[in-house]
Design an enzyme around this catalytic site. Structure first.
Site, PDB file in Angstrom:
ATOM      1  N   LYS A 276       0.831  -1.196   0.000  1.00  0.00           N
ATOM      2  CA  LYS A 276       0.000   0.000   0.000  1.00  0.00           C
ATOM      3  C   LYS A 276       0.869   1.251   0.000  1.00  0.00           C
ATOM      4  CE  LYS A 276      -3.939  -1.811   2.662  1.00  0.00           C
ATOM      5  NZ  LYS A 276      -4.973  -1.627   1.638  1.00  0.00           N
ATOM      6  N   ARG A 350     -10.136 -11.638   2.356  1.00  0.00           N
ATOM      7  CA  ARG A 350     -10.973 -12.721   1.830  1.00  0.00           C
ATOM      8  C   ARG A 350     -10.257 -14.066   1.917  1.00  0.00           C
ATOM      9  NH1 ARG A 350     -11.368  -9.588  -3.801  1.00  0.00           N
ATOM     10  NH2 ARG A 350     -11.105  -7.897  -2.299  1.00  0.00           N
TER      11      ARG A 350
HETATM   12  N1  BES Z   1      -8.119  -3.746   4.549  1.00  0.00           N
HETATM   13  C1  BES Z   1      -8.272  -3.378   3.193  1.00  0.00           C
HETATM   14  C2  BES Z   1      -9.586  -2.626   2.921  1.00  0.00           C
HETATM   15  C3  BES Z   1      -9.762  -1.291   3.584  1.00  0.00           C
HETATM   16  C4  BES Z   1      -9.504  -0.126   2.882  1.00  0.00           C
HETATM   17  C5  BES Z   1     -10.263  -1.186   4.859  1.00  0.00           C
HETATM   18  C6  BES Z   1      -9.709   1.105   3.480  1.00  0.00           C
HETATM   19  C7  BES Z   1     -10.468   0.036   5.457  1.00  0.00           C
HETATM   20  C8  BES Z   1     -10.202   1.189   4.768  1.00  0.00           C
HETATM   21  C9  BES Z   1      -8.253  -4.608   2.306  1.00  0.00           C
HETATM   22  O1  BES Z   1      -7.424  -5.630   2.741  1.00  0.00           O
HETATM   23  C10 BES Z   1      -7.738  -4.183   0.977  1.00  0.00           C
HETATM   24  O2  BES Z   1      -6.604  -3.807   0.896  1.00  0.00           O
HETATM   25  N2  BES Z   1      -8.592  -4.251  -0.039  1.00  0.00           N
HETATM   26  C11 BES Z   1      -8.223  -3.870  -1.353  1.00  0.00           C
HETATM   27  C12 BES Z   1      -8.724  -4.915  -2.320  1.00  0.00           C
HETATM   28  C13 BES Z   1      -8.195  -4.765  -3.711  1.00  0.00           C
HETATM   29  C14 BES Z   1      -6.714  -5.039  -3.741  1.00  0.00           C
HETATM   30  C15 BES Z   1      -8.926  -5.736  -4.620  1.00  0.00           C
HETATM   31  C16 BES Z   1      -8.873  -2.514  -1.635  1.00  0.00           C
HETATM   32  O3  BES Z   1     -10.001  -2.281  -1.194  1.00  0.00           O
HETATM   33  O4  BES Z   1      -8.237  -1.688  -2.255  1.00  0.00           O
HETATM   34 MN    MN Z   2      -5.448  -5.421   2.082  1.00  0.00          MN
END
Ligand code: BES
Ligand code: MN
Ligand code: ZN
Length: 500
Positions: A276, A350
């Site tokens: 990230k 997931r």
């Molecule tokens: N934990 C994150 C989602 C999240 C984002 C929670 C902002 C709280 C605030 C999750 O693990 C994630 O990174 N999801 C990705 C999925 C994508 C890579 C398909 C996302 O939402 O960008």
């Molecule tokens: Mn994530």
């Protein structure tokens, strides 16, 4: 905060809270004081814009002719159809008002208001509960705070003609608040303090409430075939854990199959090799909120001795990039037997839930499963911070959840699912891939992924990415970790799954 209930004899000094209906109509106790002070309360109201709208407050310092430090007027609005949660909000509104004037204790006169359907004892209990929920503060690491920066309120006495029934009604509410506070604590703690092992250790505290707690380590999970969960944790020096909490509050019920709650517990989500950006990454300390809610919910249910059999399962991992981390394009074997192509290591929640959900239905054959997860940024784009997204394979469960959420003001918005979305996660290399096509319907493709691991069990997935943490104060929820889901799922259990 210490809460007590007492008979409605008005004190003569200290801080007293009295009610005012919309249109500046004084409730009974307020009218008595106004008379004794020769109209001080009415003149205070007319000197301001306070009109008695619900949750409005006006502090009258040292009203003439009385010996109070202050009398706080609390707006009740139009009390006709006042619901429990609206009364809770009134209690919540009192907390910042009393802290603002430096009160350490206060008495609240809960008068009988004509036209309300709520029993007086229930009204008093809900007012106290609301104040309790709002009084939460996570400040254990703020060691240099000046006294004037600290909240002052530590004690609230509710004056009511139904003190005994109020006390009785408050008992279970106090247990729910304790569950909410436990969740907020766990979610607020930084990730150097709360990581899979330490979070698992925290769940052990539920044993004294009669919850059986089992902790699985990496070796045991490997044996069960949980390759997806383990894969997420393999880039971290902190090993993963799976915790199973088993509460049997209804051992002789004719419907003995338990209800089950499953939580995503990513104690920190860097994204892994699909790293990230730095901006905002600190928020990923609360990527274990789903697990935190499940743990707090189990505490609430066991604490109030709910007549239900309930299972809590939380998958705990830290998602880190290192030389052993999983790579985009790795293929892992899940406990269900399905293989997953991991195309983005940041879609890790997931993967954790896939094994936790499969394990839960396989072992416990529950009546239903509800999982909670801060799963996708896309749900925040869709719903913001007001509603959590709900995805379900079962209309009855979905409508019960929606109703419970509405009742406690933790609202859910049901999102669609379906075959066409499911096609998006078919993989060329394995049975399923962990992301869809680009960003299209990102929250839905995540839900479709989970659904492949629930078998035929009635199931709902609550995506709480937008609601687990709040940047602003709300009447029942101070800013920070919200514990969104604890009150909702407790309400679901209470409405439909107890004592049958
Ligand atoms: N934990 C994150 C989602 C999240 C984002 C929670 C902002 C709280 C605030 C999750 O693990 C994630 O990174 N999801 C990705 C999925 C994508 C890579 C398909 C996302 O939402 O960008
Ligand atoms: Mn994530
Ligand atoms: Zn995550």
């Amino acid at each position: 905060m210490k809460i007590s209930f007492a008979d409605p004899k008005l004190p003569k000094s200290g801080t007293l809270v009295v009610g005012v209906l919309e249109g500046r109509k004084l409730a009974a106790s307020a009218a008595v004081l106004d008379k004794e002070s020769n109209g001080a309360l009415v003149s205070a109201m007319t000197a301001t814009r306070f009109s008695g709208k619900k949750e409005e407050t006006l502090t009258v310092p040292a009203p003439r002719g009385l010996f109070f430090d202050r009398v706080v007027l609390l707006g009740l609005g139009k009390p006709a159809g006042l619901t429990p949660v609206q009364v809770q909000r009134l209690g919540g509104a009192l907390v910042p008002a009393l802290n603002a004037v430096g009160a350490s204790s206060a008495s609240v006169a809960v008068d009988k208001i004509p036209g309300t359907r709520l029993a007086p004892g229930d009204a008093a209990a809900n007012l106290a509960y609301g104040a309790m929920l709002r009084s939460y503060r996570f400040d254990k690491y703020r060691t240099r705070e000046k006294p004037e920066q600290k909240p002052t309120l530590t004690e609230l006495t509710i004056l009511t003609a139904s003190a005994a029934s109020a006390r009785r009604a408050y008992g279970p509410l106090e247990s729910i608040a304790a569950g909410v506070f436990f969740t907020r604590d766990l979610v607020s703690e930084p990730p150097n303090i709360i990581f899979p092992e330490s979070l698992a250790r925290e769940t052990k505290s539920l044993e004294k409430l009669g919850v059986k707690v089992e902790i699985f380590d990496e070796k045991q999970m490997k044996k069960l075939g949980m390759g997806a969960l383990i894969g997420v944790g393999q880039g971290s020096s902190r090993p993963p854990r799976l915790v199973v909490m088993d509460y049997r509050g209804n051992p002789r019920g004719k419907d003995k199959a338990p209800v089950a709650f499953i939580g995503k517990g990513v104690t920190f989500d860097t994204g892994g090799i699909s790293l990230k950006p730095a901006q905002g990454m600190e928020e990923m300390k609360w990527d274990m909120a789903g697990a935190g809610v499940v743990i707090g919910l189990m505490k609430a249910l066991a604490g109030r001795k709910a007549k239900v059999n309930a299972i809590g399962v939380v998958g705990l991992v830290e998602n880190m990039p290192d030389g052993n981390a999983q790579r985009p394009s790795d293929i892992v074997h899940t406990m269900s037997g399905q293989t997953v192509e991991v195309l983005n290591t940041d879609a890790e929640g997931r993967l954790v839930l896939a094994d936790a959900l499969w394990y839960c239905q396989d072992r416990f054959k529950p009546q239903f499963m509800v999982n909670l997860a801060t799963l996708t940024g896309a749900i925040v784009v869709a719903l913001g911070h007001e509603y959590a997204g709900m995805f379900s394979n079962n209309d009855q469960l979905a409508s019960r959840l929606a109703a419970a959420g509405k009742a406690v003001e933790e609202p859910l918005w049901r999102m669609p699912m379906g075959e066409a979305y499911d096609r998006q996660i078919d993989s060329d290399a394995a049975d399923v891939k962990n992301i869809g096509n680009g960003r299209d319907a990102g929250s839905i493709t995540a839900a479709q992924f989970l659904q492949r691991f629930v078998n035929d069990v009635p199931w709902a997935h609550l995506d709480i990415a937008g609601t687990a943490w709040s940047k602003k104060d709300a009447p029942l929820v101070p800013k920070g970790a919200t514990a969104f889901g604890v009150r909702l799922l407790d309400q679901l259990v209470e409405s439909h799954y107890e004592g049958r």
